[in-house]
Design an enzyme around this catalytic site. Structure first.
Site, PDB file in Angstrom:
ATOM      1  N   ASP A 199      -5.810  51.100  -6.510  1.00 53.54           N
ATOM      2  CA  ASP A 199      -5.522  49.951  -7.365  1.00 53.54           C
ATOM      3  C   ASP A 199      -6.699  49.707  -8.300  1.00 53.54           C
ATOM      4  OD1 ASP A 199      -4.031  47.239  -7.883  1.00 53.54           O
ATOM      5  OD2 ASP A 199      -6.129  46.725  -7.534  1.00 53.54           O
ATOM      6  N   TYR A 210     -11.296  45.785 -14.963  1.00 55.27           N
ATOM      7  CA  TYR A 210     -12.303  46.243 -14.010  1.00 55.27           C
ATOM      8  C   TYR A 210     -13.298  47.191 -14.674  1.00 55.27           C
ATOM      9  CZ  TYR A 210      -8.984  44.742 -10.327  1.00 55.27           C
ATOM     10  OH  TYR A 210      -8.117  44.070  -9.518  1.00 55.27           O
ATOM     11  N   LYS A 216      -3.360  47.373 -14.142  1.00 59.45           N
ATOM     12  CA  LYS A 216      -2.865  46.100 -14.656  1.00 59.45           C
ATOM     13  C   LYS A 216      -3.168  45.946 -16.130  1.00 59.45           C
ATOM     14  CE  LYS A 216      -4.216  44.504 -10.176  1.00 59.45           C
ATOM     15  NZ  LYS A 216      -5.106  45.633  -9.955  1.00 59.45           N
ATOM     16  N   HIS A 269      -1.722  41.382 -15.461  1.00 62.27           N
ATOM     17  CA  HIS A 269      -2.857  40.895 -14.685  1.00 62.27           C
ATOM     18  C   HIS A 269      -2.830  39.377 -14.511  1.00 62.27           C
ATOM     19  CE1 HIS A 269      -6.872  42.297 -13.138  1.00 62.27           C
ATOM     20  NE2 HIS A 269      -6.859  41.007 -12.871  1.00 62.27           N
TER      21      HIS A 269
END
Length: 139
Positions: free
Chosen positions: A46, A51, A80, A113
């Site tokens: 994931d 990120y 996401k 997200h």
């Protein structure tokens, strides 16, 4: 040992219930984590655009594919869409950018997200884009 327990999504796709989350993982840390997780049997990774480690995850995956450890179809990749690409006209671009960073032709699950769309510089929420607008897009 492979963590083989899955659950069936509404579209019939089987998703592993155990996976590696990669939030706040730097480049070398996430490359090592992905490699170790896959070697230890994890089959779900994931990540997310925000990120800022999709490129390193892509690098680790390509190494694993090249080494013959796993094939692409043997691992479930979730990422996401960040709020700057949630508006319907921007989602395809956001997905293509994630795919490029991940060095993949597809992801198995692509999530919004957050429920709110923002403009590209994050200075203003796009209140004219509803949650329903976000979920209606088909890519």
């Amino acid at each position: 040992m492979t963590f083989s327990k899955t659950l069936k999504l509404s579209n019939g796709v089987e998703m592993p219930i155990f996976g590696l989350g990669t939030w706040q993982s730097g480049r070398e840390e996430v490359i090592n984590a992905v490699r170790t997780a896959v070697l230890d049997g994890y089959r779900l990774i994931d990540t997310a655009t925000c990120y800022q480690n999709e490129d390193a995850i892509g690098e680790a995956l390509q190494q694993l594919f090249k080494e013959g450890v796993i094939k692409r179809e043997e691992i479930f990749i979730t990422t996401k869409c960040w709020t700057t690409h949630l508006s319907p006209e921007d989602q395809e671009e956001g997905l293509r950018e994630s795919l490029e960073r991940l060095k993949l032709d597809y992801v198995d699950l692509w999530l919004a997200h957050m429920p709110g769309a923002f403009n590209k510089d994050m200075s203003e929420q796009r209140k004219n884009v509803t949650v329903e607008d976000v979920w209606k897009v088909r890519i």
